[in-house]
Motif scaffolding. Structure first.
Motif, PDB file in Angstrom:
ATOM      1  N   TYR A 153       6.736   7.392   3.579  1.00  0.00           N
ATOM      2  CA  TYR A 153       6.379   5.988   3.786  1.00  0.00           C
ATOM      3  C   TYR A 153       5.115   5.890   4.631  1.00  0.00           C
ATOM      4  O   TYR A 153       5.138   6.183   5.831  1.00  0.00           O
ATOM      5  N   PRO A 154       4.002   5.465   4.039  1.00  0.00           N
ATOM      6  CA  PRO A 154       2.743   5.358   4.800  1.00  0.00           C
ATOM      7  C   PRO A 154       2.881   4.518   6.060  1.00  0.00           C
ATOM      8  O   PRO A 154       2.266   4.839   7.087  1.00  0.00           O
ATOM      9  N   ARG A 155       3.658   3.462   6.006  1.00  0.00           N
ATOM     10  CA  ARG A 155       3.775   2.603   7.193  1.00  0.00           C
ATOM     11  C   ARG A 155       4.374   3.348   8.371  1.00  0.00           C
ATOM     12  O   ARG A 155       4.024   3.076   9.522  1.00  0.00           O
ATOM     13  N   ALA A 196      -3.968   4.113   3.708  1.00  0.00           N
ATOM     14  CA  ALA A 196      -3.195   3.348   4.693  1.00  0.00           C
ATOM     15  C   ALA A 196      -3.728   3.563   6.103  1.00  0.00           C
ATOM     16  O   ALA A 196      -3.883   2.612   6.877  1.00  0.00           O
ATOM     17  N   LEU A 197      -4.034   4.796   6.448  1.00  0.00           N
ATOM     18  CA  LEU A 197      -4.525   5.107   7.794  1.00  0.00           C
ATOM     19  C   LEU A 197      -5.947   4.609   8.011  1.00  0.00           C
ATOM     20  O   LEU A 197      -6.327   4.260   9.133  1.00  0.00           O
ATOM     21  N   ALA A 198      -6.722   4.529   6.936  1.00  0.00           N
ATOM     22  CA  ALA A 198      -8.096   4.028   7.053  1.00  0.00           C
ATOM     23  C   ALA A 198      -8.119   2.575   7.498  1.00  0.00           C
ATOM     24  O   ALA A 198      -9.066   2.129   8.156  1.00  0.00           O
ATOM     25  N   LEU A 199      -7.062   1.826   7.173  1.00  0.00           N
ATOM     26  CA  LEU A 199      -6.987   0.418   7.553  1.00  0.00           C
ATOM     27  C   LEU A 199      -6.923   0.237   9.067  1.00  0.00           C
ATOM     28  O   LEU A 199      -7.288  -0.824   9.585  1.00  0.00           O
ATOM     29  N   VAL A 200      -6.441   1.286   9.773  1.00  0.00           N
ATOM     30  CA  VAL A 200      -6.379   1.218  11.244  1.00  0.00           C
ATOM     31  C   VAL A 200      -7.354   2.224  11.862  1.00  0.00           C
ATOM     32  O   VAL A 200      -7.200   2.631  13.002  1.00  0.00           O
ATOM     33  N   ASP A 201      -8.341   2.619  11.056  1.00  0.00           N
ATOM     34  CA  ASP A 201      -9.434   3.478  11.535  1.00  0.00           C
ATOM     35  C   ASP A 201      -8.942   4.840  12.023  1.00  0.00           C
ATOM     36  O   ASP A 201      -9.411   5.360  13.043  1.00  0.00           O
TER      37      ASP A 201
END
Length: 224
Positions: A153-155, A196-201
């Motif tokens: 789960y990416p989240r 997914a992680l790119a969205l939070v840099d």
């Protein structure tokens, strides 16, 4: 002084002191661990017997408690001693990795991940959380079982990365089959996590797949 003047139990120890541990065979290293033999069998003979009976040093050391203690000359005390040695080895590798930059020591990273994941009977998804200088902050097994798009789960990965205030991550998982070649599912999961992680840099620096004696790096393949 020649080795033949020493009792057989002391020969591997003398060889280690004079030539270094890398010069010893598996049987000689095991003899140092066992220290003593059994009635009618000196420690080198016992070591050779145990290796032939179990198939390899790794098979012997990765055996369950019941399997390990079923071997001649081994018991609960030796099993406890072995588990302590293996855990100290893993902690030593982890501490060594955490002292430096994970990306500047890829072989050390591979060695550590192999130690952690190689002998697991189930797939485990593992993450190294790194600071902005690519030093390891923390490492965790995040998921266990069959690793596919439905079970990673990416989240949750994002949540743990934010919890550790990570600037980057290195992903890893094992293939219990022993074949390290990444699957198409592995590549799809990796891309989902990158997005997914790119969205939070937070950057994904690599994804390692651990097999039996081989560790494949996505970065080395040019996939990241």
């Amino acid at each position: 002084m020649h080795f033949k003047l020493f009792p057989s139990e002391s020969m591997p120890r003398e060889k280690l002191l004079t030539r270094g541990p890398q010069a010893l065979s598996d049987a000689e290293l095991l003899a140092i661990f066992l220290r003593t033999g059994t009635p009618g069998m000196n420690v080198l003979e016992l070591s050779d017997f145990l290796l032939r009976e179990s198939g390899s040093l790794r098979a012997l050391f990765s055996a369950s408690k019941a399997q390990f203690c079923a071997h001649k000359g081994l018991g609960e005390a030796k099993y406890v001693q072995l588990q302590a040695v293996l855990e100290m080895t893993q902690r030593y590798l982890a501490e060594t990795l955490k002292r430096g930059e994970a990306l500047t020591s890829p072989q050390q990273t591979k060695l550590y991940l192999s130690c952690v994941l190689r002998d697991r009977q189930r797939e485990a998804f593992y993450t190294l959380f790194l600071d902005n200088q690519h030093r390891v902050i923390q490492d965790e097994v995040l998921f266990e079982g069959t690793i596919d798009a439905a079970s990673v789960y990416p989240r949750e990965v994002v949540k743990r990365a934010l919890h550790h205030n990570a600037a980057a991550v290195i992903l890893a998982h094992n293939h219990p089959s022993g074949i390290a070649e990444p699957s198409q599912a592995d590549r799809r999961i990796t891309q989902r996590l990158i997005d997914a992680l790119a969205l939070v840099d937070i950057r994904v620096l690599d994804h390692f797949v651990v097999g039996d004696g081989e560790v494949v790096s996505f970065a080395e393949r040019g996939w990241i």
